[in-house]
Scaffold this active site. Structure first.
Site, PDB file in Angstrom:
ATOM      1  N   CYS A  73       0.816  -1.216   0.000  1.00 42.83           N
ATOM      2  CA  CYS A  73       0.000   0.000   0.000  1.00 42.83           C
ATOM      3  C   CYS A  73       0.847   1.262   0.000  1.00 42.83           C
ATOM      4  CB  CYS A  73      -0.929  -0.013   1.203  1.00 42.83           C
ATOM      5  SG  CYS A  73      -0.060   0.088   2.782  1.00 42.83           S
ATOM      6  N   ALA A  76       3.117   1.864   2.932  1.00 37.13           N
ATOM      7  CA  ALA A  76       4.362   1.085   2.847  1.00 37.13           C
ATOM      8  C   ALA A  76       5.377   1.808   1.979  1.00 37.13           C
ATOM      9  CB  ALA A  76       4.075  -0.310   2.287  1.00 37.13           C
ATOM     10  N   ARG A 134      12.516  -3.781   6.535  1.00 40.79           N
ATOM     11  CA  ARG A 134      13.119  -3.498   5.218  1.00 40.79           C
ATOM     12  C   ARG A 134      14.646  -3.477   5.238  1.00 40.79           C
ATOM     13  NH1 ARG A 134      11.263  -2.231   0.482  1.00 40.79           N
ATOM     14  NH2 ARG A 134      12.826  -0.652   0.139  1.00 40.79           N
ATOM     15  N   HIS A 154       5.375   6.543  -2.585  1.00 44.62           N
ATOM     16  CA  HIS A 154       6.672   7.121  -2.945  1.00 44.62           C
ATOM     17  C   HIS A 154       6.486   8.591  -3.325  1.00 44.62           C
ATOM     18  CE1 HIS A 154       7.594   2.811  -4.520  1.00 44.62           C
ATOM     19  NE2 HIS A 154       7.835   2.883  -3.219  1.00 44.62           N
TER      20      HIS A 154
END
Lengths: 460, 548
Positions: B60, B63, B94, B194
């Site tokens: 999503c 994230a 991550r 992003h």
């Protein structure tokens, strides 16, 4: 220092949770649904939820974890997720061909007020559920409870939506598995078999999340409680719920729907919790405990007696989930150890009361806290103020353990950096033996590491 | 690239992949499954909604924003406003490595901060709890910066994280507090997050510190998140070459570096999918050109270094870069020469990320392996077809919801580092200024390109092509391995790495060699499952005597 900003001074916090000792409901629902044979869990929310839950479960089990999502976008969030769920049901039955879809909600679908009962009924009315297939559901809002609550809610959904009473009793006993590993579920079944008691265990993730390497991916592995078994639980003579938080709600629902009497026990971790489980199952099943089980018990007691000097008085900090922490605390007391600091992010007064009952007589100085504010940051601060000899908890504990240079045993969920939990049980007498071995190894390795050369022991 | 003749007929494969879907779904998926032709690049449907019920690799917006872009900066206290799960799942998973200069420098990466939103916060609003959380974080840690990330319920109940952040920022005076509307339902994948992250970093961080820094060749490294130490390796190479890294976006970075990043003279972009917005915005506001590079693969790393030297147009730098390459390459060559006979001719599939499925093909080429099928998880058409197609991409409703910042040249700080003519000349020389080629230009004719690969399609592809290795993420890892095919995780590197630069290439060669030649894959069948086993029938005993 990894956690260099954690200070000794404890300040009350009301808004900020730091390093939680819990996660959210839907992952528990997903895990529970994997314990039904031929079932595909479905996350009714944004893609991220499903992706995160699958990732976490996959890291914990190192096994495939299949689940689908309603893939909410902004439009669905505004207009409701019904169209998405109906489309998902259609796609899933066409492509992935499960026997059952187990839908759980998320904070997103709960906030906008999607009604899973109504949507799944509509799916049936619209002919989207093929003959003989099932869609079950559980409401699992992430802003209530924890992952344990989500597990309990899905197990309750399973009990409510599958159980049928035919009016003819079956000579079997339901065992509702609280949150435990596939290895634990396998051990429960083995113990029942050894006792000679006919049981239906649900959910059951053994042979699902510990599947063998065969060169073929079985989308629906051979394990999991089957539909006929689940339909029969309403005709069982009795139910044993293992875990007051994660299993009892399903037992209550089943008692309400099909009048199956129930008893709630702790998850059988450690000696006395296992004793209660064996006693109860043998009494309800009307069987004599076979010598093999008595001998298993004897071996555990024997090891504890043989090694008692290394266990005595060792101070232990632990964090995790209530249904595990309660019997584990009791077991540590049986080992003559001192469980001195305990936190669980899962809320509920039941935990506090049970802990009080266990600890008041045997370790009144123990600090414990659960629910809001009971996080690993707080536990770490306690550890800084009153150092411990051993830390027990999930993988995230290793940061505290390294900073404080404390031996550490991985126990609970999630374990992301070691294997074993899915293969070797913590429940039963053999599970107890495994725990004692782990504890002793951790403590004795430390003693070996720290001993002066002249005090380095060959025999211990 | 030539035509690879031993592939199955890709149009037949495509039919096989979609035949089980309901008609509407099949029609939609058909547009995302494309037979490649590097000469006449066909259009790929990308960055569109995943069909509900499809088992997707995607995550999503949250994230992408918190997990990918903001996560790696070590000294920001990242508070997730929402129920506990979102913060929990993004907690260190991550592998963004970071290295502080001293043991007391701020590093919040091992921490997980959340407002742990409860039912009453959803019903009555969560802003009060959020402000309380910000205050507590400030009192406990006195960080330079606190960032707030919105999860799904936040946008729905109307909590204004930006107003709350502003109020607290003004109250503190010495702590930059800012928020992100990165609710999970925004956009169609991580990609939306992003973009949202780029906007926030640009608005709230870049340009706050005008201190000029030392160094002749100053650059930023964009789209490098230091997974498994990737950024460390690039830092090592830059230092050897005499390049000054002002800031990375955002692996191993600090607030100070990001705030000062506009003082650099070049932005080089590694993962363009996640950060190209930043390159564009910094060029418009400050006049810093951006250039696509790739430090994945030894040859690509050498090429990228040469391009950087070309950009700065300095003979001393050119010489230094050549010296670095001359020193590094023999070590790489020694390893690849030894491994190559064991990997040559093998096949790979890559379904991951928004740039990685492209970049890692370079490493497989170096290993003598062929990529038979590839695709991205959350890319856009330009990542497949090249940046030139940008003007032709139709903006749909899901993309329209993501804010496009209106950026203007800064009245004081705008300073074009190169003239348009100079940039054109550099492009002529092959520097990818303001541009990048797509994955499809690099892939062979008749290879298969699949966007947002579903679980079903992945199993089919493996059955048909039987690749020697499959590259994807954790959710796919054990599914593929159960089929007897090793899976290399290209998000987490299976907890190894780094894979960038020269040392990274060596790590990757060794890992792939180990995986495709691991004896475990031959141990799957038990002796009694093999042909010739008696299968329950007694073989009968035959006496054997030693006769003389």
């Amino acid at each position: 220092m990894l956690l260099r900003h954690t200070s000794k001074e404890v300040k009350e916090r009301e808004g900020l949770t730091i390093n939680p000792a819990k996660t959210c409901q839907p992952i528990g629902a997903m895990y529970a649904a994997l314990g039904i044979h031929g079932c595909l869990p479905h996350s009714h929310g944004s893609q991220g939820c499903c992706s995160y839950h699958r990732s976490t479960l996959t890291r914990h089990y190192k096994e495939p974890v299949m689940a689908a999502t309603s893939s909410f976008t902004e439009g669905a969030s505004v207009f409701g997720g019904q169209a998405n769920l109906l489309a998902a049901i259609d796609t899933i039955f066409s492509v992935y061909e499960p026997d059952i879809i187990a839908v759980h909600s998320t904070c997103l679908s709960e906030t906008i007020g999607d009604d899973l009962q109504q949507i799944t009924r509509k799916a049936k009315d619209d002919g989207k559920i093929p003959e003989g297939k099932r869609v079950i559901f559980a409401s699992t809002p992430s802003f209530i409870g924890s992952h344990v609550t989500g597990y309990a809610n899905m197990v309750t959904g399973i009990a409510q939506q599958f159980a049928v009473s035919t009016g003819v009793k079956k000579n079997q006993i339901n065992i509702i598995a609280g949150w435990m590993e596939p290895s634990d579920m396998r051990e429960i079944k083995r113990l029942a078999k050894e006792l000679g008691v006919n049981i239906v265990l649900f959910p059951d993730t053994s042979d699902v999340l510990d599947a063998p390497q065969t060169g073929k991916h079985e989308f629906y592995p051979k394990g999991g409680t089957t539909i006929p078994e689940l339909e029969s639980i309403g005709d069982s003579l009795h139910t044993i719920a293992l875990g007051s938080i994660s299993a009892e709600p399903a037992a209550i629902a089943l008692e309400k729907k099909c009048k199956v009497p129930f008893e709630t026990l702790e998850v059988p971790i450690g000696l006395t919790a296992t004793d209660r489980f064996i006693m109860s199952l043998s009494e309800i099943g009307g069987v004599t405990v076979p010598d093999e089980i008595t001998a298993d018990r004897g071996r555990l007691v024997d090891v504890i007696a043989d090694m008692e000097q290394y266990l005595y008085g060792k101070r232990v900090a632990l964090f995790g989930d209530p249904d595990q922490l309660v019997p584990l605390t009791e077991f540590l007391l049986d080992l003559n150890m001192k469980p001195v600091q305990i936190v669980s992010g899962t809320p509920g007064q039941r935990f506090e009361k049970t802990m009080r009952d266990i600890l008041d007589a045997r370790s009144p100085e123990t600090k414990f806290k659960n629910g809001i504010g009971a996080d690993m940051f707080l536990l770490h601060q306690w550890m800084k103020n009153e150092p411990v000899d051993l830390l027990i908890g999930n993988t995230y504990g290793k940061y505290m353990a390294r900073d404080e240079d404390v031996p550490f045993i991985r126990f609970g969920f999630p374990i992301l950096d070691r294997i074993g939990h899915s293969y070797f049980p913590n429940v039963g007498y053999s599970g107890g033996l495994r725990l004692v071995e782990k504890i002793l190894t951790a403590l004795l390795d430390r003693q070996d590491r720290d001993a002066l050369e002249e005090k380095f022991e060959l025999v211990m | 690239m030539g035509t690879n003749t031993h592939f199955p007929d890709p149009s037949v494969v495509k039919e096989e992949l979609i035949q089980k879907y309901p008609a509407k779904v099949a029609k939609k998926r058909a547009k995302s499954i494309i037979v490649n032709d590097p000469q006449i690049i066909p259009e790929v449907q990308a960055n569109v909604r995943t069909v509900p019920g499809i088992i997707t690799q995607r995550g999503c917006s949250y994230a992408g924003c918190k997990g990918v872009v903001l996560g790696p900066t070590r000294d920001i206290v990242n508070i997730v406003h929402g129920p506990i799960g979102c913060s929990f799942y993004a907690w260190m998973t991550r592998r963004n490595q970071t290295r502080t200069e001293s043991l007391t420098d701020a590093n919040y990466i091992p921490y997980c901060f959340s407002t742990d939103m409860q039912e009453e916060n959803v019903v009555f609003g969560g802003e009060k709890k959020l402000k309380q959380a910000i205050q507590e974080a400030y009192d406990l840690f006195h960080p330079k910066s606190i960032a707030i990330f919105s999860t799904c319920p936040v946008g729905l109940i109307g909590d204004d994280v930006h107003a709350a952040s502003k109020e607290m920022r003004e109250k503190f005076g010495d702590c930059n507090v800012f928020g992100f509307s990165c609710e999970g339902y925004r956009g169609v994948s991580q990609s939306a997050g992003h973009h949202i992250a780029n906007n926030g970093v640009f608005k709230h961080m870049v340009g706050r510190d005008n201190t000029p820094s030392e160094g002749k060749f100053k650059l930023n490294l964009l789209g490098e998140y230091n997974i498994g130490g990737d950024a460390f390796e690039i830092e090592r190479i830059f230092e050897k070459a005499g390049l000054t890294l002002i800031s990375s976006f955002s692996g191993n970075s600090t607030i100070k570096q990001l705030e000062n990043s506009h003082m650099a003279d070049l932005n080089v972009i590694q993962c363009h999918r996640s950060i190209n917005y930043m390159g564009d915005m910094m060029e418009t506001k400050y006049g810093i050109p951006w250039m696509k590079v790739s430090f994945v693969g030894a040859e690509s790393s050498a090429k990228s270094l040469r391009k950087i030297a070309e950009y700065f147009d300095d003979d001393e730098l050119r010489a230094q870069v050549e010296a670095v390459i001359a020193e590094e390459m023999p070590k790489v060559k020694a390893v690849i020469d030894e491994i190559l006979p064991r990997t040559t001719g093998k096949t790979a599939m890559l379904f991951v990320g928004g740039s990685r499925a492209h970049h890692y093909q370079d490493l497989f080429t170096e290993l003598g392996m062929t990529t038979v099928a590839a695709g991205y998880e959350f890319a856009h058409r330009d990542d497949y077809e090249g940046r030139d197609v940008l003007p032709t991409i139709k903006i749909d409703a899901d993309s329209k919801n993501i804010e496009e910042l209106k950026v203007l040249p800064d009245p004081e700080l705008y300073n074009p580092r190169k003239t348009d003519a100079e940039l054109e000349a550099l492009k002529e020389k092959g520097l990818e200024i303001n541009g990048y080629s797509g994955m499809m230009q690099q892939m062979t004719k008749k290879s298969l390109v699949v966007d947002d690969l579903s679980h079903y399609e992945s199993e089919k592809l493996i059955e048909i092509y039987k690749p020697d290795i499959f590259c994807a993420g954790i959710k796919e890892k054990y599914v593929v391995q159960k089929m007897g095919v090793p899976l290399k995780q290209l998000h987490s590197y299976d907890y190894g790495g780094p894979y960038t630069g020269f040392e990274g290439a060596v790590n990757f060669y060794k890992d792939i060699d180990r995986m495709v030649n691991n004896p475990v894959w031959k141990l799957i069948k038990a002796p009694w499952q093999k042909t010739g086993a008696t299968n329950g029938k007694s073989k009968g005993l035959e006496a054997s005597y030693v006769t003389q």
